[in-house]
Design an enzyme around this catalytic site. Sequence first.
Site, short mmCIF file in Angstrom:
data_model
loop_
_atom_site.label_atom_id
_atom_site.label_comp_id
_atom_site.label_asym_id
_atom_site.label_seq_id
_atom_site.Cartn_x
_atom_site.Cartn_y
_atom_site.Cartn_z
N ASN A 122 0.87 -1.17 0.00
CA ASN A 122 0.00 0.00 0.00
C ASN A 122 0.91 1.22 0.00
OD1 ASN A 122 -1.89 2.01 0.49
ND2 ASN A 122 -2.11 1.52 2.67
N GLU A 128 -20.75 20.35 2.93
CA GLU A 128 -20.77 18.93 3.30
C GLU A 128 -22.00 18.23 2.70
OE1 GLU A 128 -18.77 16.91 4.32
OE2 GLU A 128 -19.90 15.25 5.17
N LYS A 182 -21.61 15.04 0.28
CA LYS A 182 -22.27 13.74 0.52
C LYS A 182 -23.08 13.34 -0.69
CE LYS A 182 -20.50 12.70 3.02
NZ LYS A 182 -19.48 12.92 3.98
N LYS A 185 -11.71 5.05 1.55
CA LYS A 185 -11.98 5.58 2.89
C LYS A 185 -10.76 6.31 3.45
CE LYS A 185 -14.40 5.97 6.69
NZ LYS A 185 -15.44 7.02 6.61
#
Length: 597
Positions: free
Chosen positions: A101, A470, A474, A592
């Site tokens: 990674n 935000e 989203k 994430k």
Amino acid sequence: MCGIIGCVGRGDGTLDTLLHGLSKLEYRGYDSAGVALVDDRSVSVVKKSGELDALREELAAIDVSGRVGIGHTRWSTHGPPTDGNAHPHRDCTGDVAVVHNGIIENYQSLRDELAESGHEFRSDTDTEVVPHLVEASLESGADPEAAFREAIGRLEGSYAIACVIAGTDSVFVARNDSPLVLGIAEDATYLASDVPAFREFTDKVVYLEDGEYARLDTDGWRVSDIDGGTIEKSIETVTWDPEDTGKSGYDHFMLKEIHEQPRALRQCLQGRVDELRGTVTLEELGELSLERVHLVAAGTSYHAAIYGAQLLQAKGVPAQPFLSHEYATSPPPAEDAIVVGVSQSGETADTLAATREARRRGAETLALTNTVGSTMARECDHVCYIRSGPEIGVAATKTFAGQQTALNLLTEAATAGQADRDVIAALRNVPGQVQEVLDSSKAEAVAEAYLDSDAYFFIGRSLNFPVSLEGALKMKEISYEHAEGFAAGELKHGPLALVTSQTPVFATVVGDGELARKTVGNVKEVEARDAPVVAITDGQSDVARYADHVLEIPETHPRTAAILTNVQLQLVAYHTAAKLGRSIDKPRNLAKSVTVE
Ligand code: F6R
């Protein structure tokens, strides 16, 4: 971002353990997956592009087993998501397999050098140089551990690497700038990019630091430095349960996490607020006092940073939010500023680069993070945990509310003067009020009403400006629909040109003061252009008169109102994406934990 799992000591259960670990790392975002197993004297590698189920199918069709193994979920950086580019990668002999990674910055020169001496490459990845480097060292007589160490010594860039070599029952591990944690059980040892990958089997963990190596064997584990000297590590215990990483009956992790917000906020406040005395205490910060503050963050955390800066400014503290990637490369003067890294994961490469740059220039740093033991938590001078519990959905939800809440605590605890009693009371009430919003929200009907829109716009002022950003983030990340957030006053300076009857405008209007009146004025402007209006409001202003739909929040302090308005917008985005059949927990192209710059 890529996920790594490895284990030694699970006997016949090795493959299942790897697959279980990979499924727990899916939340990081990936486009292919693979495993390598060592049995007797050979290494088997199976890898497949696509979802984990594609790898499971491939494995079901062949007979593969091993006592020691490594696994990987890949998020492409070098080369498209094909079977060939999936990890693990092997050397020419097939005896060495590696998962990685991060990004190896000098891979091209290493690849040229290795190709010149006869090594054949089968992928487009930067990672593939590593097994070939190990092979070259083995050929020149090094033992497996020394060969691994020599190979890692040639790399520049960021990496968490795990390697297996035929003929050894070991996993060799190295870390630089990418997260890696060991899991220690009585009968087995694990390694992973994140604790959920092995939490089912143990709650004892050892966090690796940059520059550290580890060797996991059937008879234990050892962490060492570049020269092979043993490093004594402390074993820590994680406090959350394995069930915290399941869906608990919800269709998606995101929905579960939206509904976990009351609990997450209670945890954040617990033991930190004394309503009777009117005090807020963040014990972990000691006597830290915020005189001048730079908040550095990316994505959702950046929106929390804007909100936090507004809170501090209102207390008279010069505070500025910065995008961490900009801050890292073009740092502003920071005399006496405390640099606060706001990061759910504590592993975001851009934000780590910003806090490192701040430290390099002598600034004091504070990590505001959800992840105990994360790189940022360990590197910064101070740490304040938001205590939201594990967040698996790629879209940050409960951790944004946790950041907002923790930033309120930080503002009250670390600025001069008495804590604001109204704020303390409002914070006490906010978990229950979030529950009220969740129980009564009409967001699903609103999502249904505007499913075929051309675009979605979000407007708000002051503390609801970052909420508008935000809300739009989203919406775009999980529904793939075009969405933009604006400061309401900015609308008429350009974005109004985009407003039509096909672009619903979500306007947050709180209270009945000047801000509310001005935002209602903006609502009238979009209404005059035939745009449908959804008002997110506590009902104190007359915005409902001009709105096609109303999403209500209870009346409260403006600071906590901005937590409640955001919950409504989370639900609108969730239901829109669900109705459109999107991959809500793992949106396309997103990860994430963004561990590359
Ligand atoms: C959006 C989202 C991202 C992250 C960003 C920073 O829902 O999750 O925008 O907020 O990648 O991540 P952290 O907070 O881990 O530094």
